[in-house]
Design a protein around this motif. Structure first.
Motif, short mmCIF file in Angstrom:
data_model
loop_
_atom_site.label_atom_id
_atom_site.label_comp_id
_atom_site.label_asym_id
_atom_site.label_seq_id
_atom_site.Cartn_x
_atom_site.Cartn_y
_atom_site.Cartn_z
N VAL A 67 0.84 -1.20 0.00
CA VAL A 67 0.00 0.00 0.00
C VAL A 67 0.88 1.24 0.00
O VAL A 67 1.96 1.25 0.57
N SER A 68 0.40 2.28 -0.69
CA SER A 68 1.09 3.56 -0.69
C SER A 68 0.05 4.67 -0.84
O SER A 68 -1.13 4.40 -1.06
N ASP A 69 0.49 5.91 -0.72
CA ASP A 69 -0.36 7.08 -0.93
C ASP A 69 0.31 7.95 -1.99
O ASP A 69 0.90 8.98 -1.69
N PRO A 70 0.22 7.53 -3.27
CA PRO A 70 0.99 8.19 -4.32
C PRO A 70 0.58 9.63 -4.61
O PRO A 70 1.37 10.40 -5.13
N TRP A 71 -0.65 10.00 -4.28
CA TRP A 71 -1.13 11.34 -4.59
C TRP A 71 -1.19 12.22 -3.35
O TRP A 71 -1.52 13.38 -3.43
N GLY A 72 -0.88 11.65 -2.18
CA GLY A 72 -0.98 12.41 -0.94
C GLY A 72 -2.42 12.59 -0.53
O GLY A 72 -3.35 12.24 -1.26
N GLY A 73 -2.63 13.07 0.65
CA GLY A 73 -3.99 13.40 1.07
C GLY A 73 -4.80 12.26 1.63
O GLY A 73 -6.01 12.40 1.82
N GLY A 74 -4.21 11.10 1.87
CA GLY A 74 -4.94 10.01 2.51
C GLY A 74 -5.52 8.96 1.60
O GLY A 74 -6.49 8.30 1.95
N MET B 298 -1.34 -1.00 -9.73
CA MET B 298 -2.46 -0.87 -8.81
C MET B 298 -3.60 -1.84 -9.13
O MET B 298 -3.97 -2.01 -10.29
N PHE B 299 -4.15 -2.47 -8.05
CA PHE B 299 -5.32 -3.33 -8.21
C PHE B 299 -6.51 -2.84 -7.39
O PHE B 299 -7.64 -3.28 -7.61
N ALA B 300 -6.30 -1.95 -6.44
CA ALA B 300 -7.39 -1.39 -5.63
C ALA B 300 -6.96 -0.03 -5.11
O ALA B 300 -5.79 0.18 -4.81
N SER B 301 -7.94 0.88 -4.99
CA SER B 301 -7.63 2.22 -4.50
C SER B 301 -8.80 2.76 -3.68
O SER B 301 -9.94 2.70 -4.13
N ILE B 302 -8.47 3.27 -2.52
CA ILE B 302 -9.46 3.93 -1.67
C ILE B 302 -9.13 5.42 -1.71
O ILE B 302 -8.01 5.82 -1.40
N GLY B 303 -10.11 6.22 -2.10
CA GLY B 303 -9.89 7.65 -2.20
C GLY B 303 -9.93 8.34 -0.85
O GLY B 303 -10.31 7.75 0.16
N ALA B 304 -9.54 9.60 -0.87
CA ALA B 304 -9.52 10.39 0.35
C ALA B 304 -10.89 11.03 0.62
O ALA B 304 -11.20 11.35 1.76
N VAL B 305 -11.72 11.18 -0.41
CA VAL B 305 -12.98 11.89 -0.26
C VAL B 305 -14.19 11.01 -0.58
O VAL B 305 -15.11 10.89 0.22
#
Length: 116
Positions: A18-25, A35-42
């Motif tokens: 897991v990483s936070d490539p765009w910052g912000g959570g 990438m196979f899954a992504s949880i957004g910050a908003v």
């Protein structure tokens, strides 16, 4: 479903990171750097890859998910209220699609790889 449940599911897959490539959570789950899954910050939910644009459209039409913002049309956003076993299955499929598309050399370096 929650961020914690998704993260606990993704963490079980061999070689998943897991990483936070765009910052912000954001939680971006990758295998072999893809990438196979992504949880957004908003936006609540988890974005996963499907095998095709047609499969994604079918899942959206059936009400299983919605179009994943900022992703290719083969990705769908699964809502937080999805059944955990279905969620696990859909994330597993996304992980398998990405892992199987990796170059053989990278696949061989990942844990849990069994050569044919």
């Amino acid at each position: 479903m929650s961020r914690e449940i998704v993260n606990s599911i993704c963490a079980t897959f061999p070689g998943a990171e897991v990483s936070d490539p765009w910052g912000g959570g954001h939680d971006a789950w990758k295998v072999g750097g893809k990438m196979f899954a992504s949880i957004g910050a908003v936006i609540p939910g988890v974005a996963i890859k499907t095998d095709s644009v047609e499969t994604a459209a079918m899942l959206i039409e059936m009400g299983v998910g919605t179009k994943a913002p900022y992703f290719h049309r083969s990705w769908v956003l699964l809502p937080w209220d999805m059944d955990t076993s279905e969620l696990r299955d859909r994330i597993q499929r996304s992980y398998s699609l990405i892992r199987e598309a990796l170059p053989k050399k990278i696949q061989a370096e990942l844990p849990g790889f069994s050569p044919e």
